[in-house]
Scaffold this motif. Structure first.
Motif, PDB file in Angstrom:
ATOM      1  N   PHE A 140       0.820  -1.224   0.000  1.00  0.00           N
ATOM      2  CA  PHE A 140       0.000   0.000   0.000  1.00  0.00           C
ATOM      3  C   PHE A 140       0.855   1.276   0.000  1.00  0.00           C
ATOM      4  O   PHE A 140       0.331   2.367   0.219  1.00  0.00           O
ATOM      5  CB  PHE A 140      -0.979  -0.014   1.183  1.00  0.00           C
ATOM      6  CG  PHE A 140      -1.927  -1.189   1.147  1.00  0.00           C
ATOM      7  CD1 PHE A 140      -2.670  -1.439   0.008  1.00  0.00           C
ATOM      8  CD2 PHE A 140      -2.057  -2.046   2.240  1.00  0.00           C
ATOM      9  CE1 PHE A 140      -3.541  -2.530  -0.041  1.00  0.00           C
ATOM     10  CE2 PHE A 140      -2.914  -3.133   2.198  1.00  0.00           C
ATOM     11  CZ  PHE A 140      -3.661  -3.386   1.047  1.00  0.00           C
ATOM     12  N   ASP A 141       2.169   1.079  -0.184  1.00  0.00           N
ATOM     13  CA  ASP A 141       3.093   2.224  -0.267  1.00  0.00           C
ATOM     14  C   ASP A 141       3.097   3.111   0.976  1.00  0.00           C
ATOM     15  O   ASP A 141       3.296   4.322   0.876  1.00  0.00           O
ATOM     16  CB  ASP A 141       2.788   3.096  -1.511  1.00  0.00           C
ATOM     17  CG  ASP A 141       3.337   2.456  -2.773  1.00  0.00           C
ATOM     18  OD1 ASP A 141       4.362   1.741  -2.682  1.00  0.00           O
ATOM     19  OD2 ASP A 141       2.733   2.661  -3.847  1.00  0.00           O
ATOM     20  N   TRP A 142       2.841   2.515   2.142  1.00  0.00           N
ATOM     21  CA  TRP A 142       2.951   3.307   3.368  1.00  0.00           C
ATOM     22  C   TRP A 142       4.431   3.527   3.694  1.00  0.00           C
ATOM     23  O   TRP A 142       4.806   4.500   4.298  1.00  0.00           O
ATOM     24  CB  TRP A 142       2.232   2.609   4.533  1.00  0.00           C
ATOM     25  CG  TRP A 142       0.745   2.555   4.341  1.00  0.00           C
ATOM     26  CD1 TRP A 142      -0.022   3.497   3.710  1.00  0.00           C
ATOM     27  CD2 TRP A 142      -0.143   1.519   4.740  1.00  0.00           C
ATOM     28  NE1 TRP A 142      -1.343   3.107   3.714  1.00  0.00           N
ATOM     29  CE2 TRP A 142      -1.444   1.899   4.337  1.00  0.00           C
ATOM     30  CE3 TRP A 142       0.021   0.295   5.408  1.00  0.00           C
ATOM     31  CZ2 TRP A 142      -2.569   1.109   4.585  1.00  0.00           C
ATOM     32  CZ3 TRP A 142      -1.101  -0.488   5.668  1.00  0.00           C
ATOM     33  CH2 TRP A 142      -2.375  -0.082   5.258  1.00  0.00           C
ATOM     34  N   ALA A 143       5.267   2.575   3.300  1.00  0.00           N
ATOM     35  CA  ALA A 143       6.722   2.715   3.417  1.00  0.00           C
ATOM     36  C   ALA A 143       7.356   1.744   2.429  1.00  0.00           C
ATOM     37  O   ALA A 143       6.744   0.730   2.060  1.00  0.00           O
ATOM     38  CB  ALA A 143       7.176   2.409   4.842  1.00  0.00           C
ATOM     39  N   SER A 144       8.584   2.058   2.006  1.00  0.00           N
ATOM     40  CA  SER A 144       9.265   1.176   1.050  1.00  0.00           C
ATOM     41  C   SER A 144       9.978   0.044   1.798  1.00  0.00           C
ATOM     42  O   SER A 144      10.148   0.102   3.022  1.00  0.00           O
ATOM     43  CB  SER A 144      10.290   1.980   0.246  1.00  0.00           C
ATOM     44  OG  SER A 144      11.341   2.387   1.109  1.00  0.00           O
ATOM     45  N   THR A 145      10.404  -0.958   1.055  1.00  0.00           N
ATOM     46  CA  THR A 145      11.155  -2.065   1.657  1.00  0.00           C
ATOM     47  C   THR A 145      12.420  -1.533   2.329  1.00  0.00           C
ATOM     48  O   THR A 145      12.770  -1.946   3.433  1.00  0.00           O
ATOM     49  CB  THR A 145      11.544  -3.086   0.558  1.00  0.00           C
ATOM     50  OG1 THR A 145      10.368  -3.405  -0.162  1.00  0.00           O
ATOM     51  CG2 THR A 145      12.132  -4.345   1.146  1.00  0.00           C
TER      52      THR A 145
END
Ligand code: TMP
Length: 252
Positions: A140-145
């Motif tokens: 959900f693109d709340w944070a990247s890997t």
């Protein structure tokens, strides 16, 4: 408190526009809530104590290389912080079974975990902060890997450091919740520790007696909540030994 422009009011804190661009004033209230606002109350002096305790812990974390949003404490209830873009997840680190982990998996509170567990919750009052995995966060693109690697590494370092620090104060760090944010400069985005670290956001048990010295006193109607927070502050050395009134002006 009313002169500045209010940006946001949360359950335990209020954020005001800071004096410089990129800064915010974080005001600690005495309000306490639990179970997503279903239980409400006031713990007199809590805001003053959390301001002090969080300042103390964030300064120590900064000193050992964890970047935080704290710029400086301004007065008894306020601190100047860096404005961040909050990542909408709560990171919980657990060393001993307690709280929602005990309930969710039918485990006994107080049982030691063979390794620390990192959990993520989606910050959403409407949804009751549901437990999520890193897959949800990145999908959900709340944070990247990459950001999640940073967040987990920092959270585990914070756990090691704070566990030792509290141990030295005769306190077991059972679990705690962290929030992180992004700050943008010309050519980089940096993840820093935000929000607060206090007995509102940690479970802290006396080393010898397992007495609860945190917000569970309020959540579970155990009484003496303010006294427990004051005891944590005293053991951390942020209250003068002789002080028995935490709203004393001398603390300013
Ligand atoms: P939990 O066992 O209820 O999931 O809580 C884990 C830790 O996170 C505990 O130290 C309390 C803290 N916490 C918060 O700071 N805010 C919250 O909204 C919740 C539910 C827990």
């Amino acid at each position: 408190m009313t002169r500045r422009k209010q940006i946001y009011e949360g359950k335990a804190k209020v954020l005001f526009e800071g004096p410089e661009p990129g800064t915010i004033v974080q005001y600690f209230k005495d309000d306490a809530t639990a179970f997503n606002n279903k239980k409400k109350g006031t713990v007199t002096g809590k805001g003053v104590l959390n301001n002090r305790i969080s300042e103390h812990l964030m300064i120590k974390l900064n000193d050992m290389g964890i970047p935080t949003h704290l710029i400086k404490r301004l007065n008894m209830r306020e601190q100047l912080i860096k404005k961040v873009e909050i990542i909408p997840i709560e990171v919980v680190v657990r060393n001993i079974v307690a709280g929602s982990l005990a309930v969710r998996l039918g485990l006994k509170e107080g049982d030691k975990l063979s390794r620390s567990i990192v959990e993520f919750f989606y910050k959403s009052d409407e949804l009751n902060d549901p437990l999520i995995t890193e897959e949800h966060i990145t999908a959900f693109d709340w944070a990247s890997t990459y950001e999640m690697d940073e967040i987990v590494t920092m959270s585990l370092r914070i756990n090691d450091f704070l566990s030792g620090l509290f141990f030295g104060a005769g306190i077991k760090l059972i679990d705690f919740k962290l929030e992180f944010g992004r700050i943008y400069s010309k050519d980089e985005v940096k993840i820093i520790l935000a929000d607060e670290i206090s007995p509102d956001s940690c479970r802290l048990w006396d080393l010898k007696t397992d007495e609860k010295l945190d917000k569970d006193r309020f959540r579970r109607d155990l009484g003496n909540t303010a006294e427990a927070y004051q005891e944590v502050a005293r053991r951390l050395g942020v209250l003068p030994e002789s002080s028995n009134n935490f709203t004393d002006e001398k603390l300013n």
